[in-house]
Design a protein around this motif. Sequence first.
Motif, PDB file in Angstrom:
ATOM      1  N   PHE A   1       0.808  -1.212   0.000  1.00 50.63           N
ATOM      2  CA  PHE A   1       0.000   0.000   0.000  1.00 50.63           C
ATOM      3  C   PHE A   1       0.846   1.268   0.000  1.00 50.63           C
ATOM      4  CE2 PHE A   1      -3.425  -2.901   0.814  1.00 50.63           C
ATOM      5  CZ  PHE A   1      -4.421  -2.362   0.012  1.00 50.63           C
ATOM      6  N   ALA A   2       2.050   1.211   0.524  1.00 50.78           N
ATOM      7  CA  ALA A   2       2.956   2.360   0.428  1.00 50.78           C
ATOM      8  C   ALA A   2       3.307   2.623  -1.042  1.00 50.78           C
ATOM      9  CB  ALA A   2       4.220   2.117   1.246  1.00 50.78           C
ATOM     10  N   ALA A   3       3.558   1.560  -1.802  1.00 46.76           N
ATOM     11  CA  ALA A   3       3.872   1.716  -3.229  1.00 46.76           C
ATOM     12  C   ALA A   3       2.667   2.254  -4.001  1.00 46.76           C
ATOM     13  CB  ALA A   3       4.335   0.391  -3.812  1.00 46.76           C
ATOM     14  N   LEU A   4       1.481   1.701  -3.734  1.00 46.08           N
ATOM     15  CA  LEU A   4       0.273   2.185  -4.415  1.00 46.08           C
ATOM     16  C   LEU A   4      -0.026   3.639  -4.044  1.00 46.08           C
ATOM     17  CD1 LEU A   4      -2.011  -0.967  -4.115  1.00 46.08           C
ATOM     18  CD2 LEU A   4      -0.894  -0.094  -6.184  1.00 46.08           C
ATOM     19  N   ARG A   5       0.192   3.982  -2.780  1.00 48.49           N
ATOM     20  CA  ARG A   5      -0.028   5.363  -2.334  1.00 48.49           C
ATOM     21  C   ARG A   5       0.940   6.315  -3.048  1.00 48.49           C
ATOM     22  NH1 ARG A   5       1.452   9.346   1.053  1.00 48.49           N
ATOM     23  NH2 ARG A   5      -0.227  10.462   2.106  1.00 48.49           N
TER      24      ARG A   5
ATOM     25  N   LYS B   1      11.025   2.346 -11.675  1.00 46.32           N
ATOM     26  CA  LYS B   1      11.864   3.407 -11.113  1.00 46.32           C
ATOM     27  C   LYS B   1      11.727   3.469  -9.596  1.00 46.32           C
ATOM     28  CE  LYS B   1      11.976   6.477 -15.106  1.00 46.32           C
ATOM     29  NZ  LYS B   1      11.538   7.780 -15.642  1.00 46.32           N
ATOM     30  N   LEU B   2      10.535   3.246  -9.085  1.00 45.76           N
ATOM     31  CA  LEU B   2      10.304   3.291  -7.638  1.00 45.76           C
ATOM     32  C   LEU B   2      11.135   2.227  -6.919  1.00 45.76           C
ATOM     33  CD1 LEU B   2       8.678   4.600  -5.326  1.00 45.76           C
ATOM     34  CD2 LEU B   2       6.928   2.849  -5.727  1.00 45.76           C
ATOM     35  N   VAL B   3      11.190   1.025  -7.483  1.00 48.57           N
ATOM     36  CA  VAL B   3      11.977  -0.057  -6.880  1.00 48.57           C
ATOM     37  C   VAL B   3      13.462   0.274  -6.943  1.00 48.57           C
ATOM     38  CG1 VAL B   3      12.672  -2.472  -7.149  1.00 48.57           C
ATOM     39  CG2 VAL B   3      10.260  -1.853  -7.246  1.00 48.57           C
ATOM     40  N   SER B   4      13.916   0.880  -8.044  1.00 39.39           N
ATOM     41  CA  SER B   4      15.337   1.214  -8.150  1.00 39.39           C
ATOM     42  C   SER B   4      15.738   2.329  -7.179  1.00 39.39           C
ATOM     43  CB  SER B   4      15.705   1.594  -9.585  1.00 39.39           C
ATOM     44  OG  SER B   4      15.126   2.832  -9.937  1.00 39.39           O
ATOM     45  N   GLN B   5      14.795   3.213  -6.842  1.00 33.26           N
ATOM     46  CA  GLN B   5      15.086   4.312  -5.921  1.00 33.26           C
ATOM     47  C   GLN B   5      14.918   3.910  -4.460  1.00 33.26           C
ATOM     48  OE1 GLN B   5      12.341   7.246  -7.325  1.00 33.26           O
ATOM     49  NE2 GLN B   5      13.578   7.771  -9.112  1.00 33.26           N
TER      50      GLN B   5
ATOM     51  N   ARG C   1       7.935  -5.139  -6.074  1.00 25.90           N
ATOM     52  CA  ARG C   1       7.864  -5.076  -7.538  1.00 25.90           C
ATOM     53  C   ARG C   1       6.408  -5.306  -7.951  1.00 25.90           C
ATOM     54  NH1 ARG C   1      12.745  -5.154  -9.928  1.00 25.90           N
ATOM     55  NH2 ARG C   1      14.503  -5.759  -8.649  1.00 25.90           N
ATOM     56  N   ILE C   2       5.739  -4.217  -8.296  1.00 24.56           N
ATOM     57  CA  ILE C   2       4.343  -4.275  -8.722  1.00 24.56           C
ATOM     58  C   ILE C   2       4.298  -4.106 -10.229  1.00 24.56           C
ATOM     59  CG2 ILE C   2       2.120  -3.083  -8.638  1.00 24.56           C
ATOM     60  CD1 ILE C   2       2.703  -2.416  -5.738  1.00 24.56           C
ATOM     61  N   ALA C   3       3.550  -4.973 -10.890  1.00 28.61           N
ATOM     62  CA  ALA C   3       3.363  -4.869 -12.332  1.00 28.61           C
ATOM     63  C   ALA C   3       1.878  -4.625 -12.604  1.00 28.61           C
ATOM     64  CB  ALA C   3       3.827  -6.149 -13.023  1.00 28.61           C
ATOM     65  N   PRO C   4       1.512  -3.426 -13.032  1.00 24.48           N
ATOM     66  CA  PRO C   4       0.105  -3.156 -13.341  1.00 24.48           C
ATOM     67  C   PRO C   4      -0.383  -4.073 -14.466  1.00 24.48           C
ATOM     68  CG  PRO C   4       1.335  -1.123 -13.146  1.00 24.48           C
ATOM     69  CD  PRO C   4       2.345  -2.235 -13.161  1.00 24.48           C
ATOM     70  N   LEU C   5      -1.548  -4.660 -14.280  1.00 17.16           N
ATOM     71  CA  LEU C   5      -2.137  -5.534 -15.297  1.00 17.16           C
ATOM     72  C   LEU C   5      -3.231  -4.814 -16.070  1.00 17.16           C
ATOM     73  CD1 LEU C   5      -2.392  -8.859 -13.247  1.00 17.16           C
ATOM     74  CD2 LEU C   5      -0.717  -8.270 -15.014  1.00 17.16           C
ATOM     75  N   TYR C   6      -4.294  -4.426 -15.377  1.00 18.85           N
ATOM     76  CA  TYR C   6      -5.403  -3.720 -16.015  1.00 18.85           C
ATOM     77  C   TYR C   6      -6.231  -3.035 -14.937  1.00 18.85           C
ATOM     78  CZ  TYR C   6      -8.212  -7.774 -14.601  1.00 18.85           C
ATOM     79  OH  TYR C   6      -8.825  -8.763 -13.879  1.00 18.85           O
ATOM     80  N   ALA C   7      -7.152  -2.205 -15.350  1.00 17.64           N
ATOM     81  CA  ALA C   7      -8.057  -1.517 -14.424  1.00 17.64           C
ATOM     82  C   ALA C   7      -9.474  -1.644 -14.950  1.00 17.64           C
ATOM     83  CB  ALA C   7      -7.669  -0.052 -14.297  1.00 17.64           C
TER      84      ALA C   7
END
Length: 190
Positions: free
Chosen positions: A27-31, A123-127, A133-139
């Motif tokens: 949730f920190a990554a999604l936020r 980029k978020l994971v590298s920083q 590691r989140i990979a967006p699929l669809y919405a």
Amino acid sequence: MVPRVGNPTGGGMSTQVVQQPDEETVFAALRTFLTEVLPAGTTVLQARQNRTPPPRGMLALMAPLHRQPIGTGSTHYGAQSCTLLRQEQLATQISLFGTDAADAAQTVLTLWRDVWSTTFFTKLVSQQQDMPRIAPLYADNAECLPYINAQQQYEPHWQLTLHSQLTFSITLPAATATTATVHSVAADRL
């Protein structure tokens, strides 16, 4: 490595389990994603918190809907540990409240379905190494839902579901043999 029957850690070892990613880091990554794409000043919170009054201005709430495996897991053995990996799909409901909720919902929907979001999480994971590691699929398409506030006034409320893939892992301590003693016994003595 051969664990003892009935005790996967080999007995006598700590059974501390390390799960990654945990809900807090997901949730920190999604936020972080939502604060990047929503209008400045938007409050982004995890939903289902008791006794929390809504803030003034635009509000985004994130609520987990489900996590389900989407592939066969694998196991990797290390010198003192065993890591079980599983690909899973995470569905997260995003509820947007405020006068700009409709436009914000379309922005989130468009960017989640674009390669921009994949690049953002890479980029978020590298920083920040602790980010998953989140990979967006669809919405799912955004929809307008009725919302009546405490003053019995209708307010704009838009909702959509973001689907993503992540790798879930559990690391356990594992017993390994560093030496072995072999005894031979004649077959006719068994």
